[in-house]
Structure formats: structure tokens, C-alpha cells
Design an enzyme around this catalytic site. Structure first.
Site, PDB file in Angstrom:
ATOM      1  N   GLY A 130      -1.560 -14.223   1.850  1.00  0.00           N
ATOM      2  CA  GLY A 130      -1.520 -14.796   0.509  1.00  0.00           C
ATOM      3  C   GLY A 130      -1.255 -16.293   0.469  1.00  0.00           C
ATOM      4  O   GLY A 130      -1.915 -17.036  -0.270  1.00  0.00           O
ATOM      5  N   GLU A 188       3.762 -20.050  28.389  1.00  0.00           N
ATOM      6  CA  GLU A 188       2.376 -19.995  28.860  1.00  0.00           C
ATOM      7  C   GLU A 188       1.554 -18.976  28.067  1.00  0.00           C
ATOM      8  O   GLU A 188       0.425 -19.238  27.671  1.00  0.00           O
ATOM      9  CB  GLU A 188       2.374 -19.617  30.350  1.00  0.00           C
ATOM     10  CG  GLU A 188       1.006 -19.451  30.985  1.00  0.00           C
ATOM     11  CD  GLU A 188       0.294 -20.775  31.197  1.00  0.00           C
ATOM     12  OE1 GLU A 188       0.968 -21.830  31.204  1.00  0.00           O
ATOM     13  OE2 GLU A 188      -0.951 -20.745  31.323  1.00  0.00           O
ATOM     14  N   ASP A 218       0.823  -1.213   0.000  1.00  0.00           N
ATOM     15  CA  ASP A 218       0.000   0.000   0.000  1.00  0.00           C
ATOM     16  C   ASP A 218       0.860   1.267   0.000  1.00  0.00           C
ATOM     17  O   ASP A 218       0.503   2.265  -0.599  1.00  0.00           O
ATOM     18  CB  ASP A 218      -0.926  -0.005   1.227  1.00  0.00           C
ATOM     19  CG  ASP A 218      -1.871  -1.192   1.177  1.00  0.00           C
ATOM     20  OD1 ASP A 218      -2.616  -1.308   0.201  1.00  0.00           O
ATOM     21  OD2 ASP A 218      -1.828  -2.018   2.109  1.00  0.00           O
ATOM     22  N   HIS A 255      -7.056  -3.988  -1.027  1.00  0.00           N
ATOM     23  CA  HIS A 255      -7.264  -3.245   0.217  1.00  0.00           C
ATOM     24  C   HIS A 255      -7.597  -1.808  -0.201  1.00  0.00           C
ATOM     25  O   HIS A 255      -7.042  -1.307  -1.186  1.00  0.00           O
ATOM     26  CB  HIS A 255      -5.986  -3.306   1.067  1.00  0.00           C
ATOM     27  CG  HIS A 255      -6.043  -2.535   2.359  1.00  0.00           C
ATOM     28  ND1 HIS A 255      -7.175  -2.452   3.144  1.00  0.00           N
ATOM     29  CD2 HIS A 255      -5.083  -1.827   3.017  1.00  0.00           C
ATOM     30  CE1 HIS A 255      -6.906  -1.724   4.223  1.00  0.00           C
ATOM     31  NE2 HIS A 255      -5.645  -1.335   4.163  1.00  0.00           N
TER      32      HIS A 255
HETATM   33  P1  NDP Z   1       3.878  -7.547  -0.772  1.00  0.00           P
HETATM   34  O1  NDP Z   1       4.678  -6.766   0.200  1.00  0.00           O
HETATM   35  O2  NDP Z   1       3.954  -9.025  -0.655  1.00  0.00           O
HETATM   36  O3  NDP Z   1       4.279  -7.103  -2.263  1.00  0.00           O
HETATM   37  C1  NDP Z   1       5.471  -7.430  -2.753  1.00  0.00           C
HETATM   38  C2  NDP Z   1       5.447  -7.196  -4.252  1.00  0.00           C
HETATM   39  O4  NDP Z   1       5.396  -5.807  -4.537  1.00  0.00           O
HETATM   40  C3  NDP Z   1       6.703  -7.756  -4.850  1.00  0.00           C
HETATM   41  O5  NDP Z   1       6.435  -8.231  -6.143  1.00  0.00           O
HETATM   42  C4  NDP Z   1       7.584  -6.521  -4.923  1.00  0.00           C
HETATM   43  O6  NDP Z   1       8.569  -6.618  -5.889  1.00  0.00           O
HETATM   44  C5  NDP Z   1       6.569  -5.473  -5.302  1.00  0.00           C
HETATM   45  N1  NDP Z   1       7.025  -4.134  -4.955  1.00  0.00           N
HETATM   46  C6  NDP Z   1       7.477  -3.704  -3.744  1.00  0.00           C
HETATM   47  N2  NDP Z   1       7.841  -2.406  -3.834  1.00  0.00           N
HETATM   48  C7  NDP Z   1       7.617  -2.024  -5.118  1.00  0.00           C
HETATM   49  C8  NDP Z   1       7.802  -0.810  -5.819  1.00  0.00           C
HETATM   50  N3  NDP Z   1       8.275   0.288  -5.219  1.00  0.00           N
HETATM   51  N4  NDP Z   1       7.496  -0.789  -7.124  1.00  0.00           N
HETATM   52  C9  NDP Z   1       7.006  -1.868  -7.754  1.00  0.00           C
HETATM   53  N5  NDP Z   1       6.807  -3.066  -7.134  1.00  0.00           N
HETATM   54  C10 NDP Z   1       7.112  -3.128  -5.838  1.00  0.00           C
HETATM   55  O7  NDP Z   1       2.388  -7.010  -0.776  1.00  0.00           O
HETATM   56  P2  NDP Z   1       1.114  -7.769  -0.225  1.00  0.00           P
HETATM   57  O8  NDP Z   1       0.778  -8.884  -1.153  1.00  0.00           O
HETATM   58  O9  NDP Z   1       1.269  -8.031   1.228  1.00  0.00           O
HETATM   59  O10 NDP Z   1       0.030  -6.607  -0.390  1.00  0.00           O
HETATM   60  C11 NDP Z   1      -0.519  -6.286  -1.667  1.00  0.00           C
HETATM   61  C12 NDP Z   1      -1.896  -5.728  -1.452  1.00  0.00           C
HETATM   62  O11 NDP Z   1      -2.726  -6.744  -0.889  1.00  0.00           O
HETATM   63  C13 NDP Z   1      -1.942  -4.565  -0.471  1.00  0.00           C
HETATM   64  O12 NDP Z   1      -2.930  -3.669  -0.896  1.00  0.00           O
HETATM   65  C14 NDP Z   1      -2.353  -5.227   0.841  1.00  0.00           C
HETATM   66  O13 NDP Z   1      -2.998  -4.349   1.745  1.00  0.00           O
HETATM   67  C15 NDP Z   1      -3.330  -6.269   0.318  1.00  0.00           C
HETATM   68  N6  NDP Z   1      -3.534  -7.414   1.191  1.00  0.00           N
HETATM   69  C16 NDP Z   1      -2.456  -8.113   1.642  1.00  0.00           C
HETATM   70  C17 NDP Z   1      -2.621  -9.247   2.403  1.00  0.00           C
HETATM   71  C18 NDP Z   1      -1.434 -10.109   2.737  1.00  0.00           C
HETATM   72  O14 NDP Z   1      -1.531 -11.316   2.602  1.00  0.00           O
HETATM   73  N7  NDP Z   1      -0.301  -9.559   3.114  1.00  0.00           N
HETATM   74  C19 NDP Z   1      -3.964  -9.694   2.835  1.00  0.00           C
HETATM   75  C20 NDP Z   1      -5.050  -8.944   2.211  1.00  0.00           C
HETATM   76  C21 NDP Z   1      -4.819  -7.823   1.449  1.00  0.00           C
HETATM   77  P3  NDP Z   1      10.035  -7.244  -5.545  1.00  0.00           P
HETATM   78  O15 NDP Z   1       9.862  -8.286  -4.483  1.00  0.00           O
HETATM   79  O16 NDP Z   1      10.450  -7.825  -6.823  1.00  0.00           O
HETATM   80  O17 NDP Z   1      10.837  -6.104  -5.074  1.00  0.00           O
END
Ligand code: NDP
Length: 331
Positions: free
Chosen positions: A133, A225, A82, A107
Site C-alpha cells: 500500500g 553477503e 483476508d 485480492h
Molecule cells: P491490513 O492488515 O493493512 O488491514 C488493516 C485494516 O483492517 C485496519 O483498518 C484494521 O483496523 C482493519 N481490521 C483488521 N481486523 C479487522 C476486523 N476484525 N474487523 C474490522 N476491521 C479490521 O490489510 P491489507 O491492506 O494488507 O489487505 C487488505 C486487502 O488488500 C487484502 O485483501 C489483501 O490481500 C489485499 N492486498 C494487500 C496488499 C498489501 O499491501 N498488503 C497488496 C495487494 C493486495 P484497525 O487497525 O483499526 O484495527
């Protein structure tokens, strides 16, 4: 009563013949992309070309730059953190977002607080799984799904809700049931839980550890605990499965009496008012502004807060317990 949709209410044909561009291949990106592909959809990955792009290629996806993926995608799922969405949206997504496309979020934060304002000629939807995820994927592979929220932020085509439901079905969430909501409700609820509920739970565990160790209990016993044994997580699991109070039946009468009879005393009256004030800060946008400022300044307060928690004595006790006891909790 909230409206809930299941598999039979969602129709994948709204996405057939279309390309879904999943932007980001992290927690949600990987799980949703794999599930959608297994559901028969055409999925490509848009990524900055580093670690996760490699992983996507290894999983057999066609990977391209984010601008290229947005150009190719009919549906663009923005599944990057986000905190970076606003910048990536402005530089890579918005300039390539042609009329008639669908922008999908997991989100609502950036929409709710006006950090992203999509153009008036695209559909904007949210499909927000209520699960990390890796479990979105695991549940799908087992033939189940995890619950999700769906919302329509902007409906230009007149089909935005059906498209959101098709995405929810493709990632497996309509197998469990998806609840119709609004972006504001999803976002505010999520932030409230993080800011008003978890601090009380986590804070009370830390405080309890301090009181007990000060009274002479062994730090390792206390850590085991309070949470390491997994009993605490089992209580939450049973709450979700059989009900908030029903789970008490798995505990002894002494435990039930102790928990219920001391409940009110342990939660001071002003907690209700404190929760309301946290909710007010969320709804007014005060928290979002504070957080945006913190990010611009390079996270000084977050780093300071993390440093403080990293030195809590429970961490040492925790390491000792992990050395001594084998914990068999599933990932
Ligand atoms: P992640 O932190 O897992 O996302 C990582 C991905 O985003 C990687 O592919 C990474 O690339 C890429 N990324 C990171 N920074 C950048 C950037 N500056 N520019 C381009 N790509 C970038 O995200 P989540 O999956 O946790 O979250 C994604 C969405 O899903 C959010 O809106 C979150 O609120 C929502 N969400 C998340 C949940 C979860 O399971 N965590 C649950 C429900 C909703 P690389 O690794 O190659 O750098």
C-alpha cells in the site's frame, strides 16, 4: 497475450456522483482511499472504531461504522485482512448490501475459495495492486502508478468491467497498466508464489548460511553477503527493470559463468514435481481448508513455525551487522 488497460481505457465518470466506502484503513485502505479522493471521488471510511479510524479522521475522512459505510457506499471496497473478511462480511457487510451496489476486493482469496458468496444482485469486481500500500500511495503522489490486476466476478449492471477500470484509474494503477485476469488466476498465482517460490528462495539463503558458517565463515559476513547489503534485492530490481537474464550484465564474467554453469545442479529435478503438487493443493482447495482449520484452532502450527525461524542463528548475525554497518536502503 493478456489484455492491458491504461488511463485512456478507463473512465472515472462511472464513479462520479457515487460514494466509495473503503472498509479498513490499513496498508491498502489508506493508500487507495487517499488516491481515490485525490482523483476527485467521494470517499468515506468504514472502520471498527480504533487506531486506524483515528488515522483516517486525521487524514480528513469521514469515518463511520462498517455497517453504516456499507449502507452509504455505492461501491464498497473491502480492504481488511483476508482472514477476517468472511466474518466481517457476514456480520456487517452482507446485511447492508442493497441491490445495485458494487463490491470490490483487492485480492480474490475469499471469492475463489467460496468463503464469501455475494448475493446475485450486486456487481463484484477485483482491483489488485501488485504492490504494498505505501508504494501505491507514493507512486501516485509522484505522478506514476503501480501495476494491478482487474477482474470481474459478477456483472449485474453490465458495467462491472468499466467500474473496475474506473477504480483502477482512481487509485493510479492504469498509469502503469492493469492486466485483465480472473479472480481464480490472481489468487492461485499469488498463493503459488508464496508457497512454491519464496520458500525456495528463503530456504536456500538459510541453508547457505548454515553451510558457510559450518565451514568457518563469519556469520556476519555471511548475512551481509547473502542479503543485508541489498545486492540481492538489487538483482530482483534489475530483473524487473531490464530482464531476467539481462541483469547479468551488471555482474562480472566470473559471476555470470558461475551462476549459469552451476544453475541446473543447484535445483534438483524433483522441484518441478513439488511445485506442481503445491499448485494442486492450492487449486483443489486443500490449502484453503487447511488454513481455515489452522485459524479456527488459534494458529498453533503458524506459531510453532514462527518460533522455529525466530531461533535461527542468522538472526543474531543480522543484529550484529545492523549494529556495525549503516544500511541505506529506501523504505
Ligand atoms: P491490513 O492488515 O493493512 O488491514 C488493516 C485494516 O483492517 C485496519 O483498518 C484494521 O483496523 C482493519 N481490521 C483488521 N481486523 C479487522 C476486523 N476484525 N474487523 C474490522 N476491521 C479490521 O490489510 P491489507 O491492506 O494488507 O489487505 C487488505 C486487502 O488488500 C487484502 O485483501 C489483501 O490481500 C489485499 N492486498 C494487500 C496488499 C498489501 O499491501 N498488503 C497488496 C495487494 C493486495 P484497525 O487497525 O483499526 O484495527
Amino acid at each position: 497475450m493478456a489484455k492491458v488497460f491504461y488511463d485512456q481505457d478507463a473512465d472515472l465518470s462511472y464513479l462520479q456522483g457515487k460514494t466509495v466506502a473503503v472498509i479498513g484503513y490499513g496498508n491498502q485502505g489508506r493508500a487507495q482511499a487517499l488516491n481515490m479522493r485525490d482523483s476527485g471521488l467521494q470517499v468515506i471510511i468504514g472502520s471498527i472504531n480504533d487506531g486506524s479510524a483515528e488515522r483516517a479522521r486525521a487524514d480528513g475522512f469521514s469515518v463511520c461504522s462498517i455497517p453504516e459505510a456499507v449502507r452509504q457506499g455505492d461501491v464498497v471496497s473491502l480492504l481488511i485482512p483476508d482472514e477476517v473478511q468472511k466474518t466481517v462480511y457476514e456480520t456487517d457487510v452482507r446485511p447492508n448490501l442493497a441491490p445495485g451496489k458494487v463490491l470490490d476486493f483487492a485480492h480474490g482469496y475469499n471469492l475463489r475459495f467460496g468463503l464469501i458468496s455475494p448475493p446475485a444482485d450486486v456487481d463484484v469486481v477485483m482491483v489488485a495492486p501488485r504492490m504494498i500500500g505505501v508504494n501505491v500511495r507514493k507512486a501516485f503522489q509522484r505522478g506514476n502508478g503501480v501495476p494491478a490486476y482487474v477482474a470481474v466476478w459478477q456483472d449485474v449492471s453490465g458495467q462491472a468491467e468499466q467500474i473496475a477500470l474506473a477504480i483502477a484509474k482512481a487509485i493510479g494503477t492504469t498509469r502503469a497498466g492493469v492486466i485483465e485476469t480472473t479472480v481464480a488466476e490472481e489468487t492461485e498465482l499469488d498463493l503459488f508464489t508464496e508457497q512454491a517460490v519464496w520458500p525456495i528462495i528463503m530456504g536456500s539463503l538459510l541453508l547457505a548460511s548454515e553451510v558457510l558458517v559450518e565451514a568457518g565463515f563469519s556469520p556476519e559476513m555471511v548475512a551481509l553477503e547473502l542479503y543485508i547489503s541489498g545486492e540481492a534485492s538489487e538483482i530482483f530490481r534489475q530483473m524487473a527493470r531490464v530482464g531476467f537474464f539481462e541483469q547479468l550484465r551488471y555482474h562480472s564474467p566470473t559471476s555470470r559463468y558461475g551462476t549459469l554453469s552451476r544453475g541446473e545442479r543447484m535445483l534438483p529435478d524433483d522441484v518441478r514435481e513439488r511445485m506442481r503438487s503445491v499448485l494442486r493443493e492450492i487449486r483443489s482447495g486443500e490449502f484453503a481448508s487447511e488454513w481455515e482449520e489452522e485459524q479456527k484452532r488459534g494458529y498453533p502450527r503458524l506459531l510453532e513455525l514462527k518460533k522455529r525461524t525466530a531461533n535461527h542463528p542468522i538472526i543474531r548475525a543480522e543484529r550484529n551487522v545492523h549494529r556495525l554497518i549503516k544500511i541505506f536502503l529506501p523504505e
